[in-house]
Design a protein around this motif. Structure first.
Motif, PDB file in Angstrom:
ATOM      1  N   MET A 143       0.869  -1.184   0.000  1.00 29.73           N
ATOM      2  CA  MET A 143       0.000   0.000   0.000  1.00 29.73           C
ATOM      3  C   MET A 143       0.904   1.232   0.000  1.00 29.73           C
ATOM      4  O   MET A 143       1.081   1.909   1.021  1.00 29.73           O
ATOM      5  CB  MET A 143      -0.926  -0.038   1.202  1.00 29.73           C
ATOM      6  CG  MET A 143      -1.865  -1.233   1.205  1.00 29.73           C
ATOM      7  SD  MET A 143      -2.953  -1.326   2.649  1.00 29.73           S
ATOM      8  CE  MET A 143      -1.781  -1.713   3.956  1.00 29.73           C
ATOM      9  N   ALA A 144       1.472   1.516  -1.153  1.00 24.92           N
ATOM     10  CA  ALA A 144       2.523   2.532  -1.268  1.00 24.92           C
ATOM     11  C   ALA A 144       2.022   3.939  -0.959  1.00 24.92           C
ATOM     12  O   ALA A 144       2.830   4.855  -0.762  1.00 24.92           O
ATOM     13  CB  ALA A 144       3.121   2.486  -2.669  1.00 24.92           C
ATOM     14  N   GLU A 145       0.695   4.104  -0.898  1.00 25.51           N
ATOM     15  CA  GLU A 145       0.147   5.424  -0.576  1.00 25.51           C
ATOM     16  C   GLU A 145       0.291   5.755   0.908  1.00 25.51           C
ATOM     17  O   GLU A 145       0.040   6.897   1.325  1.00 25.51           O
ATOM     18  CB  GLU A 145      -1.326   5.508  -0.991  1.00 25.51           C
ATOM     19  CG  GLU A 145      -2.288   4.630  -0.211  1.00 25.51           C
ATOM     20  CD  GLU A 145      -2.390   3.191  -0.725  1.00 25.51           C
ATOM     21  OE1 GLU A 145      -3.391   2.527  -0.388  1.00 25.51           O
ATOM     22  OE2 GLU A 145      -1.462   2.741  -1.432  1.00 25.51           O
ATOM     23  N   SER A 146       0.692   4.791   1.729  1.00 29.32           N
ATOM     24  CA  SER A 146       0.838   5.023   3.166  1.00 29.32           C
ATOM     25  C   SER A 146       2.037   5.931   3.441  1.00 29.32           C
ATOM     26  O   SER A 146       3.171   5.599   3.084  1.00 29.32           O
ATOM     27  CB  SER A 146       1.040   3.691   3.896  1.00 29.32           C
ATOM     28  OG  SER A 146       1.589   3.905   5.183  1.00 29.32           O
ATOM     29  N   PRO A 147       1.830   7.076   4.092  1.00 31.41           N
ATOM     30  CA  PRO A 147       2.966   7.931   4.467  1.00 31.41           C
ATOM     31  C   PRO A 147       3.966   7.215   5.366  1.00 31.41           C
ATOM     32  O   PRO A 147       5.176   7.458   5.283  1.00 31.41           O
ATOM     33  CB  PRO A 147       2.294   9.107   5.193  1.00 31.41           C
ATOM     34  CG  PRO A 147       0.888   9.127   4.690  1.00 31.41           C
ATOM     35  CD  PRO A 147       0.534   7.692   4.454  1.00 31.41           C
TER      36      PRO A 147
END
Length: 363
Positions: free
Chosen positions: A302-306
């Motif tokens: 989930m690469a959108e996770s900061p």
């Protein structure tokens, strides 16, 4: 008005807790009832993050089932082993190697453990859709209760935990809930499990009942029972026992969560070994809820996770080659205890490649 009387089930008498001094893992205890408020979820998300980073295992308490309700589930869990004949078990045997599905019985002697010994572990698996296949006669009138148990695990334990994990990754709370739908196509299931062994087999396998491994789903929910046998491999490389806590749940992370979080939350290595001396005359009855993302979910980070962006993402394979949950569960299920393992580079580690991904087994 429907009857409130539950069908009669013989009471299962569990072993008394061990009195031996064991080296226990120091696991966090998560009070899931606090997830009902915004303030509670904010605090619990931090606790869950630390628990997953430190051990990958934690306890859950105040989950909504009373001690009597939990006891009733263990009464039911004993029936597939104590009240079903061997011939009827064969009728409902699973076809793990052929279909990659654990539904039905995993009969004894299916897995190879070590030293030429095959396993004596028996379990019965029921998909959360309890109508997906037939069941032994002794369980049929209990399917409504088993269905409610599935729903309790899914909505009152799994989904709150997934919301806390998403929050710990600074993602919208329902990010993981949305790919763990109750009604979606998938293999999330209840498992009732029974462990017996002989002394000769113990010697040949160095008292290991189940080699060190990771679960292949996202979250495993284990209802705590008193026979000590479960151990986890700590980050320091030491095996530590899991302590029994009355009416608690033991939760651990698996491969799917490892994939989805880019290695931030790793699947925890655990094994099952011979119980301590004062519990060796007792059967070890287990109740599990193994959870997985929907079958069509592609297991990419989930690469959108900061949080993952800051920590760095560790991919086990290229995103373009990442398996779906269906491919991963079928590959792991059909291979486990059946495939030939190779010696790995690490001492005591065996390995195999499934769907292009290296899978390790800790002997």
């Amino acid at each position: 008005m429907p009857s409130l009387t539950l069908p009669y089930v013989p009471h299962y008498v569990a072993a008394p807790p061990t009195r031996e001094t064991l080296e226990y893992a120091d696991l966090a205890i998560i009070d899931i009832s606090k997830a009902d408020t915004e303030e509670g979820r904010a605090a619990l998300a931090i606790e869950v993050r630390e628990a997953l980073l430190n051990h990958g295992f934690f306890y859950v308490v105040n989950h909504g089932y009373s001690q009597d309700q939990t006891g009733r589930i263990f009464d039911i869990a004993d029936l597939p082993f104590s009240a079903v004949s061997d011939s009827e078990k064969q009728i409902f045997a699973g076809t793990m190697k052929q279909t990659g599905s654990y539904q039905g019985y995993k009969l004894r002697n299916y897995w190879h453990i070590d030293g030429g010994v095959r396993d004596q572990i028996e379990h019965y698996n029921i998909n959360r859709d309890v109508t997906k296949r037939g069941h032994p006669e002794t369980l049929r009138h209990l399917l409504p209760e088993i269905k409610e148990f599935c729903k309790h695990n899914h909505f009152n334990v799994l989904h709150p935990i997934l919301r806390l994990i998403a929050r710990s990754l600074e993602l919208p709370e329902d990010t993981l809930v949305n790919n763990h739908d109750y009604d979606a196509v998938g293999e999330t299931y209840v498992r009732f499990m029974n462990y017996p062994r002989t002394e000769e087999e113990e010697t040949k396998t160095k008292n290991v009942w189940l080699k060190g491994h990771t679960d292949f789903g996202s979250i495993t929910i284990l209802w705590s029972q008193p026979v000590a046998a479960l151990q986890i491999l700590t980050r320091e490389g030491e095996w530590r026992w899991i302590r029994h806590i009355e009416n608690a749940i033991v939760v651990n992370a698996g491969d799917a969560l490892d994939f989805l979080t880019g290695g931030y939350y790793k699947g925890t290595i655990h094994r099952v070994v011979k119980p301590p001396e004062d519990q060796r005359g007792y059967a070890r009855l287990g109740v599990f809820y193994f959870t997985m993302p929907n079958d069509d979910v592609k297991l990419v980070p989930m690469a959108e996770s900061p949080v993952l962006q800051r920590a760095g993402i560790q991919r086990r394979c290229d995103d373009s080659e990442a398996p779906t949950m269906e491919q991963w569960r079928k590959g792991r299920t059909s291979a486990y205890g059946q495939s030939e393992l190779e010696n790995g580079k690490e001492k005591g580690v065996e390995q195999e490649v499934i769907n292009g991904v290296l899978v390790k087994h800790y002997n």
